[in-house]
Design an enzyme around this catalytic site. Sequence first.
Site, PDB file in Angstrom:
ATOM      1  N   LYS A   1       5.618   7.815   0.537  1.00  0.00           N
ATOM      2  CA  LYS A   1       5.666   8.937   1.468  1.00  0.00           C
ATOM      3  C   LYS A   1       7.038   9.582   1.413  1.00  0.00           C
ATOM      4  CE  LYS A   1       2.903   8.180   5.401  1.00  0.00           C
ATOM      5  NZ  LYS A   1       2.730   7.934   6.847  1.00  0.00           N
TER       6      LYS A   1
ATOM      7  N   VAL B   1      -2.309   8.535   6.336  1.00  0.00           N
ATOM      8  CA  VAL B   1      -3.439   8.395   5.428  1.00  0.00           C
ATOM      9  C   VAL B   1      -4.218   7.108   5.719  1.00  0.00           C
ATOM     10  CG1 VAL B   1      -2.584   9.795   3.497  1.00  0.00           C
ATOM     11  CG2 VAL B   1      -1.831   7.431   3.707  1.00  0.00           C
TER      12      VAL B   1
ATOM     13  N   ASP C   1       7.018   3.639   3.387  1.00  0.00           N
ATOM     14  CA  ASP C   1       7.194   4.622   4.457  1.00  0.00           C
ATOM     15  C   ASP C   1       8.651   4.581   4.920  1.00  0.00           C
ATOM     16  OD1 ASP C   1       6.665   6.469   6.425  1.00  0.00           O
ATOM     17  OD2 ASP C   1       5.700   5.050   7.772  1.00  0.00           O
TER      18      ASP C   1
ATOM     19  N   ASP D   1       0.826  -1.206   0.000  1.00  0.00           N
ATOM     20  CA  ASP D   1       0.000   0.000   0.000  1.00  0.00           C
ATOM     21  C   ASP D   1       0.861   1.257   0.000  1.00  0.00           C
ATOM     22  OD1 ASP D   1       0.920  -0.522   2.573  1.00  0.00           O
ATOM     23  OD2 ASP D   1      -1.005  -0.229   3.568  1.00  0.00           O
TER      24      ASP D   1
HETATM   25  P1  IMP Z   1       7.412   0.695   6.407  1.00  0.00           P
HETATM   26  O1  IMP Z   1       7.894  -0.669   6.772  1.00  0.00           O
HETATM   27  O2  IMP Z   1       7.748   1.717   7.442  1.00  0.00           O
HETATM   28  O3  IMP Z   1       7.802   1.153   5.016  1.00  0.00           O
HETATM   29  O4  IMP Z   1       5.847   0.685   6.543  1.00  0.00           O
HETATM   30  C1  IMP Z   1       5.023   0.060   5.698  1.00  0.00           C
HETATM   31  C2  IMP Z   1       3.697  -0.233   6.387  1.00  0.00           C
HETATM   32  O5  IMP Z   1       3.360   0.742   7.401  1.00  0.00           O
HETATM   33  C3  IMP Z   1       2.621  -0.121   5.356  1.00  0.00           C
HETATM   34  O6  IMP Z   1       2.448  -1.347   4.709  1.00  0.00           O
HETATM   35  C4  IMP Z   1       1.424   0.306   6.179  1.00  0.00           C
HETATM   36  O7  IMP Z   1       0.753  -0.827   6.678  1.00  0.00           O
HETATM   37  C5  IMP Z   1       1.985   1.089   7.341  1.00  0.00           C
HETATM   38  N1  IMP Z   1       1.850   2.550   7.140  1.00  0.00           N
HETATM   39  C6  IMP Z   1       2.822   3.446   6.910  1.00  0.00           C
HETATM   40  N2  IMP Z   1       2.327   4.687   6.755  1.00  0.00           N
HETATM   41  C7  IMP Z   1       0.983   4.578   6.876  1.00  0.00           C
HETATM   42  C8  IMP Z   1      -0.108   5.527   6.796  1.00  0.00           C
HETATM   43  O8  IMP Z   1       0.042   6.743   6.576  1.00  0.00           O
HETATM   44  N3  IMP Z   1      -1.359   5.008   6.979  1.00  0.00           N
HETATM   45  C9  IMP Z   1      -1.589   3.697   7.224  1.00  0.00           C
HETATM   46  N4  IMP Z   1      -0.609   2.778   7.282  1.00  0.00           N
HETATM   47  C10 IMP Z   1       0.673   3.212   7.123  1.00  0.00           C
HETATM   48 MG    MG Z   2      -1.004  -1.046   8.401  1.00  0.00          MG
END
Ligand code: IMP
Ligand code: MG
Length: 175
Positions: free
Chosen positions: A129, A151, A101, A98
């Site tokens: 992001k 979001v 981040d 999705d």
């Molecule tokens: P990462 O491992 O930090 O890149 O995070 C990825 C996961 O964090 C995504 O698959 C989402 O489930 C969650 N996530 C990150 N930002 C958001 C947001 O703004 N809204 C909802 N879920 C988020």
């Molecule tokens: Mg999540």
Amino acid sequence: MIRPPGQDYISSVRIRRRVRELGRSIRRFYKNRPLTVVALLKGSVFFVVDLLRHLEPSTEVEFWTVSSYRGTRSTGRLHGLKSCRGNFRGRDVLLIDDILDSGLTLAHTRSHAKRLGARQVEVCVLLNKKRKRVRTVSARWVGFHITDRFVIGYGLDMDQRYRALPSIRALPEGV
Ligand code: IMP
Ligand code: MG
């Protein structure tokens, strides 16, 4: 219905249009190469289903349920990877999530797919992001670039809620 939090950010019409463009681009890129799409759950559930409608019907699909522990980002821990499988030998893998981040989830799942024998692993995310990554990950396909704010909707949750919203809403910055 109780009004969901935040404000309108990306409409369902824009999402639908963009998903179609991404689908066409992915289809062109892989042409006749055998492709396995790996969807990271739960967040990518709406995105991957809509995207698959535009891909080659012979595309294989795996669903991996993983979660990253926010707050322990520095230790780089990702939960659930051990039970993620797939027969990838000689195949191209496209990871679908999705949102990109911190980069933790996609960095770990990418390495895992390679360990399982994938020939090449590419990444497609609905949202990217703009923030400082903990891990460097490059996504070949990005639906929308967004600023660093929380979001919800179209699969994205806040404490497991609001995934079912057809469009994407944004909470005020700093929430
Ligand atoms: P990462 O491992 O930090 O890149 O995070 C990825 C996961 O964090 C995504 O698959 C989402 O489930 C969650 N996530 C990150 N930002 C958001 C947001 O703004 N809204 C909802 N879920 C988020
Ligand atoms: Mg999540």
